[in-house]
Design a protein around this motif. Structure first.
Motif, mmCIF file in Angstrom:
data_model
loop_
_atom_site.group_PDB
_atom_site.id
_atom_site.type_symbol
_atom_site.label_atom_id
_atom_site.label_comp_id
_atom_site.label_asym_id
_atom_site.label_seq_id
_atom_site.Cartn_x
_atom_site.Cartn_y
_atom_site.Cartn_z
ATOM 1 N N MET A 1 0.855 -1.183 0.000
ATOM 2 C CA MET A 1 0.000 0.000 0.000
ATOM 3 C C MET A 1 0.901 1.246 0.000
ATOM 4 S SD MET A 1 -2.929 1.162 2.714
ATOM 5 C CE MET A 1 -4.049 -0.120 2.235
ATOM 6 N N ALA A 2 0.534 2.206 -0.803
ATOM 7 C CA ALA A 2 1.307 3.445 -0.920
ATOM 8 C C ALA A 2 1.022 4.348 0.282
ATOM 9 C CB ALA A 2 0.948 4.160 -2.212
ATOM 10 N N PRO A 3 2.037 5.085 0.746
ATOM 11 C CA PRO A 3 1.823 5.954 1.915
ATOM 12 C C PRO A 3 0.743 7.015 1.702
ATOM 13 C CG PRO A 3 4.072 6.187 1.045
ATOM 14 C CD PRO A 3 3.417 5.090 0.288
ATOM 15 N N LEU A 4 0.615 7.551 0.478
ATOM 16 C CA LEU A 4 -0.452 8.535 0.249
ATOM 17 C C LEU A 4 -1.826 7.911 0.429
ATOM 18 C CD1 LEU A 4 0.820 10.760 -2.705
ATOM 19 C CD2 LEU A 4 0.528 11.401 -0.308
ATOM 20 N N HIS A 5 -1.978 6.644 0.037
ATOM 21 C CA HIS A 5 -3.265 5.972 0.266
ATOM 22 C C HIS A 5 -3.526 5.818 1.761
ATOM 23 C CE1 HIS A 5 -2.626 4.358 -3.964
ATOM 24 N NE2 HIS A 5 -3.664 5.182 -4.020
ATOM 25 N N TYR B 1 -4.661 9.258 3.067
ATOM 26 C CA TYR B 1 -6.064 9.547 2.752
ATOM 27 C C TYR B 1 -7.002 8.623 3.524
ATOM 28 C CZ TYR B 1 -4.114 12.514 -0.840
ATOM 29 O OH TYR B 1 -3.406 13.493 -1.486
ATOM 30 N N GLY B 2 -6.563 7.400 3.756
ATOM 31 C CA GLY B 2 -7.348 6.484 4.587
ATOM 32 C C GLY B 2 -7.459 6.975 6.019
ATOM 33 N N LEU B 3 -6.366 7.553 6.543
ATOM 34 C CA LEU B 3 -6.402 8.125 7.891
ATOM 35 C C LEU B 3 -7.407 9.270 7.973
ATOM 36 C CD1 LEU B 3 -2.581 8.165 8.681
ATOM 37 C CD2 LEU B 3 -4.319 6.844 9.919
ATOM 38 N N GLY C 1 -14.913 9.806 9.603
ATOM 39 C CA GLY C 1 -16.015 8.895 9.922
ATOM 40 C C GLY C 1 -16.180 8.692 11.418
ATOM 41 N N SER C 2 -15.081 8.461 12.105
ATOM 42 C CA SER C 2 -15.157 8.245 13.552
ATOM 43 C C SER C 2 -15.580 9.516 14.277
ATOM 44 C CB SER C 2 -13.817 7.729 14.089
ATOM 45 O OG SER C 2 -12.797 8.702 13.936
ATOM 46 N N LEU D 1 5.624 11.018 7.016
ATOM 47 C CA LEU D 1 4.530 11.990 6.989
ATOM 48 C C LEU D 1 3.185 11.326 7.276
ATOM 49 C CD1 LEU D 1 5.915 14.065 4.031
ATOM 50 C CD2 LEU D 1 5.558 14.916 6.369
ATOM 51 N N ALA D 2 3.023 10.077 6.868
ATOM 52 C CA ALA D 2 1.809 9.326 7.225
ATOM 53 C C ALA D 2 1.748 9.142 8.743
ATOM 54 C CB ALA D 2 1.776 7.984 6.510
ATOM 55 N N ALA D 3 2.896 8.849 9.355
ATOM 56 C CA ALA D 3 2.942 8.702 10.814
ATOM 57 C C ALA D 3 2.639 10.034 11.509
ATOM 58 C CB ALA D 3 4.310 8.175 11.242
ATOM 59 N N ILE D 4 3.135 11.129 10.955
ATOM 60 C CA ILE D 4 2.846 12.456 11.528
ATOM 61 C C ILE D 4 1.363 12.779 11.381
ATOM 62 C CG2 ILE D 4 3.278 14.944 11.265
ATOM 63 C CD1 ILE D 4 6.198 14.135 10.527
#
Length: 190
Positions: free
Chosen positions: A1-5, A8-10, A16-17, A76-79
């Motif tokens: 899975m790509a980090p940009l995905h 956007y999933g985050l 939603g939550s 950046l996904a982790a941030i």
């Protein structure tokens, strides 16, 4: 899975939550007029539109200013995730006093513990962190402009909220809190 995905999933998972959690709050007793909060909402929506529509693979195709590389995008996904964790810490800490809108809830008081000891608006701070991490990962001019505009929107909302809470909870008590706690950036008094 790509980090940009993942990024956007985050965002999707957080939104939603957050919507589901809106069911968990006390009854609203007062709120400012719609015209008072309209500017920050408009600015934030414009910023979000730019942030999410300015991806290289989006309809408003934009050429990135840089390529952060796979490892940096994972960081950046982790941030981004950290920004949302900070939001959730603040949301849980507020409990039933939370609202997605500027309001005074039943039994409202000034919360100055937990993340509210670090900044007066930790939810906005977390979203701003996630916005800039996303914009840097995408790297397009529009995404960076979107993060800046979103940040302005959250700043405007914070200003409205502070004026409202001063009026509703007492200027002396709120000003005492504001003197000892930064608005959006820890240790930076605005």
């Amino acid at each position: 899975m790509a980090p940009l995905h993942v990024i956007y999933g985050l965002w999707a998972a957080w939104a939603g939550s957050w919507a589901i959690a809106a069911l968990w709050s006390s009854r609203t007793q007062a709120r400012p007029s719609t015209i008072t909060v309209l500017p920050d909402r408009v600015v934030t929506v414009i910023g979000a539109f730019l942030l999410f529509s300015s991806r290289p693979d989006a309809p408003l195709h934009a050429t990135p200013l840089w390529d952060t590389g796979e490892d940096a995008r994972w960081l950046l996904a982790a941030i981004t995730a950290g920004g949302f964790v900070f939001c959730w810490w603040a949301r849980i800490h507020l409990g039933r006093l939370w609202s997605g809108n500027v309001t005074r809830k039943e039994g409202h008081y000034i919360v100055d513990t937990g993340p509210y000891r670090l900044v007066r608006h930790p939810i906005y701070t977390g979203i701003i962190i996630a916005s800039f991490a996303t914009a840097i990962a995408v790297g397009t001019p529009g995404s960076l402009l979107g993060a800046c505009i979103m940040s302005l929107g959250w700043y405007l909302k914070a200003r409205v909220e502070e004026g409202f809470l001063r009026e509703q909870l007492g200027a002396q008590a709120y000003d005492a809190y504001a003197r000892k706690t930064a608005m959006l950036i820890p240790f930076v008094k605005l």
